[in-house]
Scaffold this motif. Structure first.
Motif, PDB file in Angstrom:
ATOM      1  N   THR A   1       0.828  -1.203   0.000  1.00  0.00           N
ATOM      2  CA  THR A   1       0.000   0.000   0.000  1.00  0.00           C
ATOM      3  C   THR A   1       0.862   1.252   0.000  1.00  0.00           C
ATOM      4  O   THR A   1       0.560   2.227  -0.704  1.00  0.00           O
ATOM      5  CB  THR A   1      -0.936   0.005   1.226  1.00  0.00           C
ATOM      6  N   THR A   2       1.932   1.245   0.782  1.00  0.00           N
ATOM      7  CA  THR A   2       2.827   2.393   0.817  1.00  0.00           C
ATOM      8  C   THR A   2       3.457   2.643  -0.548  1.00  0.00           C
ATOM      9  O   THR A   2       3.657   3.791  -0.948  1.00  0.00           O
ATOM     10  CB  THR A   2       3.934   2.176   1.859  1.00  0.00           C
ATOM     11  N   GLN A   3       3.757   1.580  -1.272  1.00  0.00           N
ATOM     12  CA  GLN A   3       4.374   1.722  -2.593  1.00  0.00           C
ATOM     13  C   GLN A   3       3.423   2.360  -3.598  1.00  0.00           C
ATOM     14  O   GLN A   3       3.824   3.237  -4.372  1.00  0.00           O
ATOM     15  CB  GLN A   3       4.819   0.349  -3.091  1.00  0.00           C
ATOM     16  N   PHE A   4       2.153   1.933  -3.580  1.00  0.00           N
ATOM     17  CA  PHE A   4       1.240   2.335  -4.647  1.00  0.00           C
ATOM     18  C   PHE A   4       0.193   3.362  -4.218  1.00  0.00           C
ATOM     19  O   PHE A   4      -0.390   4.031  -5.074  1.00  0.00           O
ATOM     20  CB  PHE A   4       0.539   1.091  -5.208  1.00  0.00           C
ATOM     21  N   TYR A   5      -0.061   3.501  -2.913  1.00  0.00           N
ATOM     22  CA  TYR A   5      -1.038   4.493  -2.431  1.00  0.00           C
ATOM     23  C   TYR A   5      -0.603   4.983  -1.053  1.00  0.00           C
ATOM     24  O   TYR A   5      -1.208   4.687  -0.038  1.00  0.00           O
ATOM     25  CB  TYR A   5      -2.437   3.876  -2.372  1.00  0.00           C
ATOM     26  N   PRO A   6       0.497   5.736  -0.988  1.00  0.00           N
ATOM     27  CA  PRO A   6       1.145   6.047   0.292  1.00  0.00           C
ATOM     28  C   PRO A   6       0.303   6.861   1.266  1.00  0.00           C
ATOM     29  O   PRO A   6       0.440   6.692   2.480  1.00  0.00           O
ATOM     30  CB  PRO A   6       2.398   6.828  -0.124  1.00  0.00           C
ATOM     31  N   VAL A   7      -0.569   7.742   0.780  1.00  0.00           N
ATOM     32  CA  VAL A   7      -1.344   8.588   1.683  1.00  0.00           C
ATOM     33  C   VAL A   7      -2.257   7.753   2.589  1.00  0.00           C
ATOM     34  O   VAL A   7      -2.599   8.161   3.691  1.00  0.00           O
ATOM     35  CB  VAL A   7      -2.161   9.620   0.872  1.00  0.00           C
ATOM     36  N   ALA A   8      -2.648   6.570   2.125  1.00  0.00           N
ATOM     37  CA  ALA A   8      -3.534   5.707   2.917  1.00  0.00           C
ATOM     38  C   ALA A   8      -2.890   5.248   4.213  1.00  0.00           C
ATOM     39  O   ALA A   8      -3.589   4.794   5.128  1.00  0.00           O
ATOM     40  CB  ALA A   8      -3.960   4.496   2.098  1.00  0.00           C
ATOM     41  N   MET A   9      -1.565   5.374   4.334  1.00  0.00           N
ATOM     42  CA  MET A   9      -0.902   4.863   5.526  1.00  0.00           C
ATOM     43  C   MET A   9      -1.265   5.650   6.769  1.00  0.00           C
ATOM     44  O   MET A   9      -1.061   5.182   7.882  1.00  0.00           O
ATOM     45  CB  MET A   9       0.616   4.877   5.323  1.00  0.00           C
ATOM     46  N   GLN A  10      -1.816   6.856   6.614  1.00  0.00           N
ATOM     47  CA  GLN A  10      -2.209   7.629   7.785  1.00  0.00           C
ATOM     48  C   GLN A  10      -3.356   6.973   8.555  1.00  0.00           C
ATOM     49  O   GLN A  10      -3.539   7.231   9.735  1.00  0.00           O
ATOM     50  CB  GLN A  10      -2.603   9.052   7.373  1.00  0.00           C
ATOM     51  N   TRP A  11      -4.141   6.124   7.873  1.00  0.00           N
ATOM     52  CA  TRP A  11      -5.204   5.407   8.570  1.00  0.00           C
ATOM     53  C   TRP A  11      -5.067   3.880   8.466  1.00  0.00           C
ATOM     54  O   TRP A  11      -5.543   3.142   9.329  1.00  0.00           O
ATOM     55  CB  TRP A  11      -6.576   5.793   8.009  1.00  0.00           C
ATOM     56  N   LEU A  12      -4.384   3.407   7.407  1.00  0.00           N
ATOM     57  CA  LEU A  12      -4.325   1.959   7.196  1.00  0.00           C
ATOM     58  C   LEU A  12      -3.542   1.238   8.285  1.00  0.00           C
ATOM     59  O   LEU A  12      -3.878   0.115   8.662  1.00  0.00           O
ATOM     60  CB  LEU A  12      -3.713   1.664   5.825  1.00  0.00           C
ATOM     61  N   TRP A  13      -2.479   1.876   8.806  1.00  0.00           N
ATOM     62  CA  TRP A  13      -1.705   1.230   9.870  1.00  0.00           C
ATOM     63  C   TRP A  13      -2.576   0.918  11.071  1.00  0.00           C
ATOM     64  O   TRP A  13      -2.425  -0.126  11.713  1.00  0.00           O
ATOM     65  CB  TRP A  13      -0.527   2.109  10.284  1.00  0.00           C
ATOM     66  N   TRP A  14      -3.506   1.837  11.411  1.00  0.00           N
ATOM     67  CA  TRP A  14      -4.390   1.586  12.550  1.00  0.00           C
ATOM     68  C   TRP A  14      -5.280   0.377  12.286  1.00  0.00           C
ATOM     69  O   TRP A  14      -5.510  -0.451  13.171  1.00  0.00           O
ATOM     70  CB  TRP A  14      -5.248   2.823  12.833  1.00  0.00           C
ATOM     71  N   VAL A  15      -5.787   0.279  11.060  1.00  0.00           N
ATOM     72  CA  VAL A  15      -6.639  -0.855  10.703  1.00  0.00           C
ATOM     73  C   VAL A  15      -5.844  -2.157  10.741  1.00  0.00           C
ATOM     74  O   VAL A  15      -6.280  -3.162  11.317  1.00  0.00           O
ATOM     75  CB  VAL A  15      -7.249  -0.638   9.301  1.00  0.00           C
ATOM     76  N   LEU A  16      -4.650  -2.126  10.144  1.00  0.00           N
ATOM     77  CA  LEU A  16      -3.827  -3.335  10.101  1.00  0.00           C
ATOM     78  C   LEU A  16      -3.381  -3.757  11.499  1.00  0.00           C
ATOM     79  O   LEU A  16      -3.351  -4.950  11.818  1.00  0.00           O
ATOM     80  CB  LEU A  16      -2.608  -3.100   9.208  1.00  0.00           C
TER      81      LEU A  16
END
Length: 205
Positions: A54-69
Motif C-alpha cells: 500500500t505504501t508503494q502504490f497508495y502512500p497517503v492511505a498509511m495515515q489510517w491503514l496502519w491503525w486498521v492493520l
C-alpha cells in the motif's frame, strides 16, 4: 585444589553435554511448531506485506491503514493464541509471546521518543515526509530481524542466517532501490515472516 576439578571433560562427557543441548533445542522447536508462533509469523507477515504494498502504490492511505492493520493483527493474534495456545502445555511457553510484545512495545516507545511522527495529509506533504518514513520502515523491519539473529543462537542457524540476510536486503533496498523500496520491503520483510512461519510448521513438528 582437587585435580579432578581442573581436568577437562572427557570426549564422552562432552558428547553427552552436546546431546543434551540438542535435545533441549529440539524440544523448543517442537514447542514453537505446536504453539501459536508459526501462525503469528504468517499473520504479521501478511500484514506487513499489505502495508508495504500500500505504501508503494497508495502512500497517503498509511495515515489510517496502519491503525486498521494493527487492529487486525492484535485481534488475529488473540484468536491464534486462544486456538493454538491450548494445544501446548509447556512451562514458560507463554514467554515467547511476551517477548515479541515487549520487543515491539519498546521499539515503538523509542521511535516516539526519538522522532515524534506527524502523518502527511496530502501528496505534497508525503513527498517531504517520505525520506523520513523510508528510514522509519527500515528501522521497523530490522527489529524482528534482530530478534531472529539472537533467537537463532538457541533455536538454530536458520533464523540467524535469515535475520542477517533480510537485514542486508533492507539496507541494500534503502540505498539502491529508492523508487521501489516499499515493494522491496514487502517481499524481503513481510515475505521473510511468512517463510519463517511456513518453515516452522513444515520442518519442526
Amino acid at each position: 585444589m582437587n585435580e579432578e576439578m581442573t581436568q577437562p571433560p572427557s570426549q564422552a562427557e562432552a558428547r553427552a553435554a552436546l546431546a543434551e543441548v540438542d535435545h533441549i533445542i529440539g524440544q523448543t522447536r517442537v514447542a514453537l511448531a505446536q504453539g501459536p508462533s508459526a501462525p503469528l509469523l504468517i499473520l504479521w507477515g501478511c500484514i506487513w506485506l499489505a502495508a508495504d504494498l500500500t505504501t508503494q502504490f497508495y502512500p497517503v492511505a498509511m495515515q489510517w491503514l496502519w491503525w486498521v492493520l494493527d487492529a487486525v493483527g492484535i485481534l488475529g493474534s488473540c484468536w491464534v493464541g486462544a486456538r493454538y495456545g491450548a494445544k501446548i502445555k509447556r512451562p514458560g511457553a507463554w514467554r515467547y509471546g511476551v517477548f515479541w510484545l515487549v520487543l515491539f512495545s519498546y521499539s515503538a516507545l523509542w521511535l516516539c521518543l526519538l522522532l515524534p511522527i506527524q502523518w502527511p495529509q496530502t501528496d505534497q506533504q508525503w513527498e517531504h515526509f517520505e525520506p523520513i518514513y523510508r528510514r522509519i520502515t527500515a528501522y521497523a523491519h530490522t527489529i524482528p530481524m534482530f530478534a531472529y539473529v539472537v533467537g537463532g543462537m538457541w533455536l538454530g542457524r536458520f533464523f540467524v542466517w535469515l535475520g542477517l540476510l533480510v537485514t542486508a536486503l533492507i539496507v541494500v533496498g534503502l540505498w539502491l532501490v529508492p523508487n521501489y523500496y516499499y515493494l522491496w520491503l514487502a517481499i524481503s520483510g513481510g515475505g521473510s515472516l511468512i517463510v519463517a512461519g511456513v518453515f516452522i510448521q513444515k520442518f519442526w513438528k
